[in-house]
Motif scaffolding. Structure first.
Motif, mmCIF file in Angstrom:
data_model
loop_
_atom_site.group_PDB
_atom_site.id
_atom_site.type_symbol
_atom_site.label_atom_id
_atom_site.label_comp_id
_atom_site.label_asym_id
_atom_site.label_seq_id
_atom_site.Cartn_x
_atom_site.Cartn_y
_atom_site.Cartn_z
ATOM 1 N N LYS A 10 36.980 32.079 5.668
ATOM 2 C CA LYS A 10 37.935 33.094 5.178
ATOM 3 C C LYS A 10 38.031 33.094 3.651
ATOM 4 O O LYS A 10 38.796 33.874 3.075
ATOM 5 C CB LYS A 10 39.326 32.812 5.752
ATOM 6 N N LYS A 11 37.248 32.207 3.022
ATOM 7 C CA LYS A 11 37.246 32.035 1.563
ATOM 8 C C LYS A 11 38.604 31.562 1.041
ATOM 9 O O LYS A 11 38.948 31.770 -0.118
ATOM 10 C CB LYS A 11 36.815 33.325 0.856
ATOM 11 N N ASP A 12 39.386 30.930 1.918
ATOM 12 C CA ASP A 12 40.644 30.293 1.508
ATOM 13 C C ASP A 12 40.302 28.839 1.208
ATOM 14 O O ASP A 12 40.559 27.920 1.987
ATOM 15 C CB ASP A 12 41.664 30.413 2.644
ATOM 16 N N TYR A 13 39.711 28.645 0.017
ATOM 17 C CA TYR A 13 39.150 27.341 -0.318
ATOM 18 C C TYR A 13 40.214 26.250 -0.487
ATOM 19 O O TYR A 13 39.962 25.078 -0.186
ATOM 20 C CB TYR A 13 38.306 27.449 -1.578
ATOM 21 N N GLY A 39 31.935 18.032 -0.519
ATOM 22 C CA GLY A 39 30.978 18.328 -1.586
ATOM 23 C C GLY A 39 30.444 19.749 -1.488
ATOM 24 O O GLY A 39 30.350 20.467 -2.505
ATOM 25 N N LYS A 40 30.110 20.209 -0.297
ATOM 26 C CA LYS A 40 29.596 21.572 -0.113
ATOM 27 C C LYS A 40 30.653 22.612 -0.468
ATOM 28 O O LYS A 40 30.346 23.663 -1.057
ATOM 29 C CB LYS A 40 29.134 21.765 1.326
ATOM 30 N N LEU A 41 31.925 22.321 -0.096
ATOM 31 C CA LEU A 41 33.006 23.252 -0.432
ATOM 32 C C LEU A 41 33.207 23.328 -1.942
ATOM 33 O O LEU A 41 33.372 24.429 -2.509
ATOM 34 C CB LEU A 41 34.298 22.798 0.255
ATOM 35 N N LEU A 42 33.180 22.171 -2.629
ATOM 36 C CA LEU A 42 33.329 22.162 -4.096
ATOM 37 C C LEU A 42 32.176 22.904 -4.770
ATOM 38 O O LEU A 42 32.368 23.593 -5.780
ATOM 39 C CB LEU A 42 33.395 20.709 -4.591
ATOM 40 N N ALA A 43 30.985 22.797 -4.183
ATOM 41 C CA ALA A 43 29.830 23.500 -4.750
ATOM 42 C C ALA A 43 30.022 25.005 -4.661
ATOM 43 O O ALA A 43 29.666 25.756 -5.601
ATOM 44 C CB ALA A 43 28.562 23.089 -4.012
ATOM 45 N N LYS A 44 30.609 25.456 -3.575
ATOM 46 C CA LYS A 44 30.857 26.898 -3.433
ATOM 47 C C LYS A 44 31.873 27.383 -4.460
ATOM 48 O O LYS A 44 31.844 28.544 -4.868
ATOM 49 C CB LYS A 44 31.370 27.207 -2.018
ATOM 50 N N GLN A 45 32.773 26.483 -4.850
ATOM 51 C CA GLN A 45 33.791 26.844 -5.833
ATOM 52 C C GLN A 45 33.285 26.692 -7.269
ATOM 53 O O GLN A 45 34.021 26.976 -8.209
ATOM 54 C CB GLN A 45 35.039 25.971 -5.631
#
Length: 675
Positions: free
Chosen positions: A285-288, A319-325
């Motif tokens: 949902k892109k609610d990071y 780590g993958k979530l932080l990379a997307k941000q």
């Protein structure tokens, strides 16, 4: 500005303090070695104690008789000490002994249970090929027991093995067969396992709608059974299915419901899985921010889980979530944490994913050298994992071959033992046969002589029986002619003619029946009914009669002596019913059990005592010839059949005040059958 170096997770010190740190470190190292030595000695003591306890338990079981109870005790002991044998990395000798004893006893249930236990143990060690082989052996023996619960459980176990081997087609086939068997006997537990597994296979295959139907069915059954773990698993699976359908909000709802159930059970692994799933859903949902919150919670919970692979997975997801941000430094730090933990514990599959993520992140930072290095590491571990899998598969195939060979040797030895036993039994049988043949000759000669004597005696008794039967005929004819004489003088000619017609029919039947030693029950009852009709006419319908034959009785197949019931019926009429002021009733009930006929002749007459008083007042001294002759016939029948069962009982009936209400005559006779 002081310079800092990393010493571990969450800990940095300045270079100025390194010397002091090293001094303390040496002191602590010596202390650590001392404590390690003590712990090592303690662990050795614990292991020795465990081994002594296990051996003592096994010795106790060995004292039991070599039967199915010992098999069940070995299976139970194997489950109790499964962790001990796993830690030693050796086969569970309790289960091995259970198999050997079950083969000796040909106890299929014991074989099925033992192979199922070993198969599940192998699957828990990730030896899926061996697990499938053992579970298939268990299924073969389960089918021999015809126990559908055991069959369904074995089929489900094989299905899980093939799911772990990524052979979805075979897995689906076994789970579907388990479902069919479980539904036939309404085995809720195995229905739940099968439907949930089929749902997971369909989810993997991209058939999300079908998977949802299976998960919903399994969920309803688990809710009905009040099984919280099953409820939590199915709620989570529904969340994954809806996430695959891009219905993210619905998926989040199911993940949260699953989380609530896991929290209620305090199931840390389930809680961590739900947190990771929610993190992935919110990431979609892109609610990071919310996604990161759930992934951090998963990391916290995973610290309390023994399996460290979950911690490595959490770091990689973060780590993958932080990379997307776009937070590359933090992303690299968390990915590296995942790599460090995976390398420490040897999680090769996780290392492949973590190095791939690092390669992508370095590439996005345009650090191509490190990206290439990370990708090479990923490929190296991938090759190593493939080689490990091949080596493991080969080792498992060798193990299967060795086990099958061992089983064949056991069966061969068992066969040789059985052949030797059969030869020994054959020799014993030959000796016994000769002894028995000699005894049989002696006994046979004795019985032949005895049978010949009995045959002569039987012929003598039959001649006496015919003589008594011949006495019955003139007796009955005399009574009947007397009745006709009285009837003609007291009634009109038309009724007298009807009476004579029935009487002539009765005489013909009596003359025909008395030519035979035995007649069918139907013929006897036909002549008896004709006799009762004549007596009813003669007495101006002063009584009614009922003949009742048991439903299951075939009157054509049962053979009895002729005119055996009539004297008791005649006695009931002339000594009981004719003296009643009201209309009387006569019941004749007949049944046959165990080759014995029971005939009850029941009247509601004046009773034997009053009948005797009437007889004495009239000054009659005549004794019933029919009753006397019939008793003689029954006595001869008893002698001919060498049976004490043939008898006659006369019971006086009375009401609650003791007033006579009639008489019951019970005649018991051995009967013959046509077939």
């Amino acid at each position: 500005m002081p310079h800092y170096v990393a010493l571990g997770k969450g800990r940095c010190v300045s270079i100025k303090n390194l010397t002091c740190e090293r001094t303390i470190h040496h002191f602590m190292s010596a202390k650590f070695l001392l404590w390690f030595g003590l712990l090592f000695l303690v662990s050795l003591t614990v292991i020795a104690q465990d081994e002594a306890t296990v051996m003592h338990s096994i010795d106790s079981v060995h004292k039991m008789a070599a039967d199915t109870n010992r098999v069940r005790a070995l299976l139970s002991l194997g489950r109790k000490w499964a962790a001990y044998f796993d830690n030693k990395k050796t086969d569970n000798i309790c289960w091995q002994e259970a198999i050997a004893l079950s083969q000796q006893l040909r106890y299929n249930r014991g074989l099925a249970d033992a192979y199922n236990e070993i198969g599940t143990d192998k699957r828990n060690r990730s030896q899926y090929i061996l697990a499938a082989d053992y579970h298939e052996k268990a299924m073969k023996y389960a089918e021999e027991t015809h126990d559908d619960h055991l069959i369904a459980s074995s089929l489900n176990s094989i299905g899980v093995d093939y799911r772990r081997l990524d052979n979805l087609e075979k897995a689906f086939d076994f789970h579907y067969r388990a479902l069919q068997v479980a539904e036939k006997i309404n085995d809720t537990r195995n229905i739940c396992v099968a439907t949930n597994s089929i749902g997971n296979i369909e989810l993997t295959d991209g058939k999300n709608e079908d998977a949802i139907a299976q998960f919903n069915r399994s969920l309803h059954l688990e809710e009905a059974a009040n099984n919280p773990l099953g409820i939590a698993i199915n709620l989570g699976n529904l969340g994954y299915a809806y996430q695959a359908l891009k219905k993210t909000d619905l998926a989040i709802d199911y993940f949260k419901r699953s989380l609530a159930v896991n929290q209620g059970m305090k199931n840390n692994i389930g809680i961590a899985i739900c947190y990771n799933a929610l993190g992935s859903a919110y990431q979609d949902k892109k609610d990071y921010a919310t996604a990161m919150d759930y992934l951090q919670k998963a990391l916290t919970v995973n610290d309390h889980v023994d399996d460290k692979i979950h911690i490595a997975e959490s770091y990689l997801s973060i780590g993958k979530l932080l990379a997307k941000q776009g937070k590359h430094e933090e992303a690299l730090t968390n990915m590296q944490q995942s790599v460090d933990i995976s390398r420490q514990w040897g999680f090769k599959a996780m290392l492949i994913d973590a190095y791939q993520a690092l390669a992508g992140e370095y590439k996005s930072s345009r650090d191509f050298e490190k990206s290439l290095e990370a990708m090479n590491h990923s490929l190296t571990y991938k090759d190593s994992l493939i080689a490990d899998k091949s080596a493991t598969a080969l080792a498992q195939m060798h193990t299967i071959y060795a086990v099958d060979r061992k089983d064949s040797q056991i069966k061969s030895l068992e066969h040789d033992k059985q052949v030797s036993e059969l030869k020994r039994k054959r020799n014993v049988i030959v000796v016994f046969s000769l002894v028995i043949f000699t005894i049989a000759l002696i006994v046979g000669g004795f019985f032949y002589i005895r049978h010949r004597n009995l045959k002569v005696n039987r012929r003598t008794l039959q001649l006496e029986l015919r003589s008594l039967r011949a006495q019955m005929n003139p007796h009955f004819i005399f009574n009947s002619l007397s009745s006709i004489h009285r009837y003609i003088w007291s009634n009109n000619q038309e009724e007298a003619s009807d009476y004579l017609t029935k009487f002539s029919r009765l005489m013909r039947m009596i003359l025909d029946n008395t030519q035979h030693t035995f007649i069918s029950l139907n013929k006897e009852l036909e002549s008896l009914q004709l006799y009762l009709d004549l007596e009813s006419l003669r007495c101006n319908n002063a009584f009614e009669y009922h003949i009742n034959v048991a439903d299951q009785l075939n009157g054509e197949e049962v053979l009895i002596p002729p005119m055996i019931i009539q004297p008791y019926v005649e006695n009931a009429i002339w000594h009981g019913l004719v003296h009643r002021p009201e209309k009387g009733r006569l019941d004749i009930d007949i049944k046959v059990e165990n080759r014995l006929m029971t005939c009850k002749v029941t009247d509601n007459g004046i009773g034997r005592k009053l009948a005797m008083e009437i007889k004495e007042r009239k000054g009659k001294t005549h004794h019933s010839m029919g009753m006397k002759v019939t008793m003689g016939r029954i006595e001869l029948i008893r002698k001919m059949n060498n049976s004490k069962d043939a008898n006659v009982k006369i019971n006086d009936l009375a009401d609650n005040q003791g007033n006579p209400t009639g008489t019951e005559v019970v005649v018991v006779l051995p009967v013959e059958f046509i077939f």
